[in-house]
Design a protein around this motif. Structure first.
Motif, PDB file in Angstrom:
ATOM      1  N   ARG A 207      19.096  48.629  34.131  1.00  0.00           N
ATOM      2  CA  ARG A 207      20.655  48.656  34.103  1.00  0.00           C
ATOM      3  C   ARG A 207      21.187  48.071  32.736  1.00  0.00           C
ATOM      4  NH1 ARG A 207      20.267  42.952  35.430  1.00  0.00           N
ATOM      5  NH2 ARG A 207      18.428  42.533  36.695  1.00  0.00           N
ATOM      6  N   LEU A 208      20.624  49.039  31.810  1.00  0.00           N
ATOM      7  CA  LEU A 208      21.128  48.692  30.462  1.00  0.00           C
ATOM      8  C   LEU A 208      22.816  49.029  30.381  1.00  0.00           C
ATOM      9  CD1 LEU A 208      18.526  50.505  28.222  1.00  0.00           C
ATOM     10  CD2 LEU A 208      19.110  47.993  28.414  1.00  0.00           C
ATOM     11  N   ASP A 209      23.209  49.521  31.360  1.00  0.00           N
ATOM     12  CA  ASP A 209      24.978  49.838  31.372  1.00  0.00           C
ATOM     13  C   ASP A 209      25.530  48.628  31.867  1.00  0.00           C
ATOM     14  OD1 ASP A 209      24.749  52.396  30.542  1.00  0.00           O
ATOM     15  OD2 ASP A 209      24.362  53.080  32.590  1.00  0.00           O
ATOM     16  N   SER A 210      24.925  47.745  32.448  1.00  0.00           N
ATOM     17  CA  SER A 210      25.594  46.728  32.992  1.00  0.00           C
ATOM     18  C   SER A 210      24.967  45.347  32.212  1.00  0.00           C
ATOM     19  CB  SER A 210      25.394  46.360  34.476  1.00  0.00           C
ATOM     20  OG  SER A 210      24.151  46.502  34.954  1.00  0.00           O
ATOM     21  N   ASN A 211      24.375  44.286  32.790  1.00  0.00           N
ATOM     22  CA  ASN A 211      23.959  43.102  32.134  1.00  0.00           C
ATOM     23  C   ASN A 211      22.483  43.226  31.308  1.00  0.00           C
ATOM     24  OD1 ASN A 211      22.658  43.141  34.547  1.00  0.00           O
ATOM     25  ND2 ASN A 211      22.980  40.936  35.113  1.00  0.00           N
ATOM     26  N   GLY A 212      21.855  44.228  31.800  1.00  0.00           N
ATOM     27  CA  GLY A 212      20.674  44.605  31.265  1.00  0.00           C
ATOM     28  C   GLY A 212      20.699  44.457  29.586  1.00  0.00           C
ATOM     29  N   ALA A 213      21.566  45.125  28.938  1.00  0.00           N
ATOM     30  CA  ALA A 213      21.651  45.061  27.567  1.00  0.00           C
ATOM     31  C   ALA A 213      22.038  43.792  27.010  1.00  0.00           C
ATOM     32  CB  ALA A 213      23.058  46.018  27.068  1.00  0.00           C
ATOM     33  N   ALA A 214      22.777  42.831  27.525  1.00  0.00           N
ATOM     34  CA  ALA A 214      23.079  41.575  27.080  1.00  0.00           C
ATOM     35  C   ALA A 214      21.579  40.835  27.122  1.00  0.00           C
ATOM     36  CB  ALA A 214      23.926  40.794  28.105  1.00  0.00           C
ATOM     37  N   ILE A 215      20.855  41.155  28.244  1.00  0.00           N
ATOM     38  CA  ILE A 215      19.447  40.294  28.343  1.00  0.00           C
ATOM     39  C   ILE A 215      18.716  40.913  27.020  1.00  0.00           C
ATOM     40  CG2 ILE A 215      17.404  39.792  29.522  1.00  0.00           C
ATOM     41  CD1 ILE A 215      19.406  38.541  30.980  1.00  0.00           C
ATOM     42  N   VAL A 216      18.473  41.900  26.839  1.00  0.00           N
ATOM     43  CA  VAL A 216      17.769  42.627  25.704  1.00  0.00           C
ATOM     44  C   VAL A 216      18.498  41.983  24.181  1.00  0.00           C
ATOM     45  CG1 VAL A 216      16.901  44.828  24.396  1.00  0.00           C
ATOM     46  CG2 VAL A 216      17.283  44.749  26.837  1.00  0.00           C
ATOM     47  N   LYS A 217      19.790  42.022  24.137  1.00  0.00           N
ATOM     48  CA  LYS A 217      20.260  41.519  22.834  1.00  0.00           C
ATOM     49  C   LYS A 217      19.780  40.200  22.560  1.00  0.00           C
ATOM     50  CE  LYS A 217      24.469  43.969  22.490  1.00  0.00           C
ATOM     51  NZ  LYS A 217      25.883  43.992  23.027  1.00  0.00           N
ATOM     52  N   ALA A 218      19.907  39.295  23.683  1.00  0.00           N
ATOM     53  CA  ALA A 218      19.430  37.983  23.506  1.00  0.00           C
ATOM     54  C   ALA A 218      18.020  37.759  23.206  1.00  0.00           C
ATOM     55  CB  ALA A 218      19.748  37.213  24.946  1.00  0.00           C
ATOM     56  N   VAL A 219      17.277  38.536  23.954  1.00  0.00           N
ATOM     57  CA  VAL A 219      15.679  38.478  23.642  1.00  0.00           C
ATOM     58  C   VAL A 219      15.413  38.964  22.104  1.00  0.00           C
ATOM     59  CG1 VAL A 219      13.364  39.626  24.066  1.00  0.00           C
ATOM     60  CG2 VAL A 219      15.061  38.642  25.922  1.00  0.00           C
ATOM     61  N   MET A 220      16.388  39.843  21.608  1.00  0.00           N
ATOM     62  CA  MET A 220      15.952  40.404  20.266  1.00  0.00           C
ATOM     63  C   MET A 220      16.573  39.281  19.206  1.00  0.00           C
ATOM     64  SD  MET A 220      14.638  43.305  20.411  1.00  0.00           S
ATOM     65  CE  MET A 220      14.389  43.415  18.778  1.00  0.00           C
ATOM     66  N   LEU A 221      17.512  38.794  19.641  1.00  0.00           N
ATOM     67  CA  LEU A 221      18.130  37.856  18.772  1.00  0.00           C
ATOM     68  C   LEU A 221      17.038  36.557  18.477  1.00  0.00           C
ATOM     69  CD1 LEU A 221      21.204  37.429  17.486  1.00  0.00           C
ATOM     70  CD2 LEU A 221      21.581  35.779  19.287  1.00  0.00           C
ATOM     71  N   ALA A 242      17.754  55.578  23.545  1.00  0.00           N
ATOM     72  CA  ALA A 242      18.392  55.475  22.499  1.00  0.00           C
ATOM     73  C   ALA A 242      19.214  54.287  22.259  1.00  0.00           C
ATOM     74  CB  ALA A 242      19.515  56.526  22.741  1.00  0.00           C
ATOM     75  N   LYS A 243      19.377  53.558  23.544  1.00  0.00           N
ATOM     76  CA  LYS A 243      20.119  52.422  23.777  1.00  0.00           C
ATOM     77  C   LYS A 243      19.155  51.173  23.232  1.00  0.00           C
ATOM     78  CE  LYS A 243      23.472  53.167  26.978  1.00  0.00           C
ATOM     79  NZ  LYS A 243      23.557  53.543  28.527  1.00  0.00           N
ATOM     80  N   LEU A 244      17.795  51.447  23.699  1.00  0.00           N
ATOM     81  CA  LEU A 244      16.809  50.432  23.012  1.00  0.00           C
ATOM     82  C   LEU A 244      16.440  50.403  21.754  1.00  0.00           C
ATOM     83  CD1 LEU A 244      14.746  50.586  26.345  1.00  0.00           C
ATOM     84  CD2 LEU A 244      15.973  48.724  25.626  1.00  0.00           C
ATOM     85  N   LYS A 245      16.712  51.596  21.244  1.00  0.00           N
ATOM     86  CA  LYS A 245      16.467  51.914  19.619  1.00  0.00           C
ATOM     87  C   LYS A 245      17.546  51.170  18.867  1.00  0.00           C
ATOM     88  CE  LYS A 245      14.698  55.626  16.675  1.00  0.00           C
ATOM     89  NZ  LYS A 245      14.363  56.876  16.800  1.00  0.00           N
ATOM     90  N   ALA A 246      18.909  51.469  19.468  1.00  0.00           N
ATOM     91  CA  ALA A 246      19.990  50.666  18.780  1.00  0.00           C
ATOM     92  C   ALA A 246      20.194  49.198  18.758  1.00  0.00           C
ATOM     93  CB  ALA A 246      21.236  51.333  19.477  1.00  0.00           C
ATOM     94  N   LEU A 247      19.408  48.819  20.102  1.00  0.00           N
ATOM     95  CA  LEU A 247      19.342  47.183  19.930  1.00  0.00           C
ATOM     96  C   LEU A 247      18.206  46.609  19.456  1.00  0.00           C
ATOM     97  CD1 LEU A 247      19.981  47.083  23.950  1.00  0.00           C
ATOM     98  CD2 LEU A 247      21.486  46.123  22.042  1.00  0.00           C
ATOM     99  N   GLY A 248      17.533  47.793  18.519  1.00  0.00           N
ATOM    100  CA  GLY A 248      16.530  47.150  17.613  1.00  0.00           C
ATOM    101  C   GLY A 248      15.065  46.776  18.029  1.00  0.00           C
ATOM    102  N   VAL A 249      14.871  47.328  19.582  1.00  0.00           N
ATOM    103  CA  VAL A 249      13.446  46.887  20.184  1.00  0.00           C
ATOM    104  C   VAL A 249      12.617  47.330  19.765  1.00  0.00           C
ATOM    105  CG1 VAL A 249      12.207  47.200  22.527  1.00  0.00           C
ATOM    106  CG2 VAL A 249      14.769  46.600  22.504  1.00  0.00           C
TER     107      VAL A 249
END
Ligand code: C2E
Ligand code: MG
Ligand code: MG
Ligand code: MG
Length: 286
Positions: A207-221, A242-249
């Protein structure tokens, strides 16, 4: 009429429940004999470096065939944890993964292997010694192993677990927190343990389209502050990639790249990129 339906539902429910209890009971006694009956095998799933698409590690995943049918580990591991069979099974997994590493090294390959270890194995006071003995016996490099521990086991205070983790790190192994985001571990646990890898659970990648991306961002930070690398689990689509790559994973794992496979199949698919791993392995945490 209504009453009748309710009663029928209830009967249906208890029948399902009875079937589950019966199934668990017979699986539970069968899993005790799985090692002796040679019913276990390991399959390996690549973990891909986001920046260049190369395979930098493989995760060993256990398979059990019982009465001609594959029983999923999510079903039999909890049963083996309950009846104690996990000790023998866990040792079998360790020895086989270490043996695999030994033969890979003889083939000139230098690939990290990630091994899932149950909390029950950590409660065994001989666990760390048995890891050390196997590594010595097969003359493999300890730093080629990552021990994956599911996040949920950190929910309560476990001094023995923390001590064992430190000892494994002293031996040179790396530690990954698996299924991150599903349990209760705090930032301080990651920091105290010096965790090397955090694996973001598949449910967030889904669910990167909903709150999944926020969690990944926080983990990356946190990753840059606390000095760990991040793996996203369960990557199935190019959009997710593509999304995970953009988030820097840093690393990706999922059916998009490969399902878990017997080692001999994997080597055919990833042979060339396996080779290049040896050049980078000293500078990379994974
Ligand atoms: P895990 O360690 O989080 O392993 C990842 C699981 O996700 C694996 O399931 C893998 O096959 C699956 N997976 C990988 N990519 C994808 C994807 O793109 N989509 C979907 N839908 N699934 C994907 P598997 O092999 O069924 O294992 C389930 C769990 O059983 C593991 O979760 C781990 O917790 C446990 N397990 C497996 N092998 C062992 C073992 O040797 N020892 C212990 N203690 N636990 C094990
Ligand atoms: Mg795992
Ligand atoms: Mg996981
Ligand atoms: Mg898991």
């Amino acid at each position: 009429e209504n009453k009748h339906t309710q009663k029928a539902d209830y009967v249906l429910f208890s029948k399902d429940l009875a079937e589950k209890v019966q199934r668990d009971f017979s699986l539970s006694s069968a899993i005790r004999k799985a090692v002796a009956n040679k019913q276990l095998k390991l399959v390996y799933q690549p973990i891909i470096e986001t920046s260049n698409g190369e395979c930098h590690a493989v995760e060993a995943l256990l398979r059990w065939e019982h009465n001609g049918k594959a029983v999923p580990p999510d079903v039999f591991i909890p049963l083996a944890e309950k009846n104690g069979a996990i000790r023998e099974i866990g040792y079998w997994v360790l020895e086989n993964a270490i043996q695999q590493q030994h033969s890979m090294m003889q083939d000139g390959l230098n690939i990290k292997i990630c091994i899932n270890v149950s909390i029950v194995q950590f409660e065994d006071p001989e666990f760390v010694n048995s890891v050390k003995a196997l590594i010595d016996q097969y003359k493999v490099d300890a730093s080629l192993f990552h021990i994956e521990i599911t996040e949920s086991v950190f929910s309560s205070d476990k001094p023995k677990l923390l001590q064992a983790i430190k000892q494994l790190q002293t031996l040179g192994l790396f530690i990954s927190i698996d299924d991150f985001g599903t349990g209760y571990s705090s930032l301080s646990v990651i920091q105290d343990l010096g965790v090397n890898i955090v694996k973001v659970d598949r449910s967030f990648v889904n669910r990167l389209d909903s709150n999944g991306a926020a969690i990944v961002k926080a983990v990356m930070l946190m990753a840059n502050e606390l000095n760990y690398k991040v793996v996203a689990e369960g990557v199935e689509t190019p959009e997710q990639e593509a999304k995970l790559k953009a988030l820097g994973v840093h690393y990706l794992q999922g059916y998009l790249f490969s399902k878990p496979q017997p080692y001999t199949h994997l080597i055919k698919q990833f042979g060339p990129s396996f080779q290049s791993i040896s050049n980078n392995s000293l500078t990379s945490a994974l």
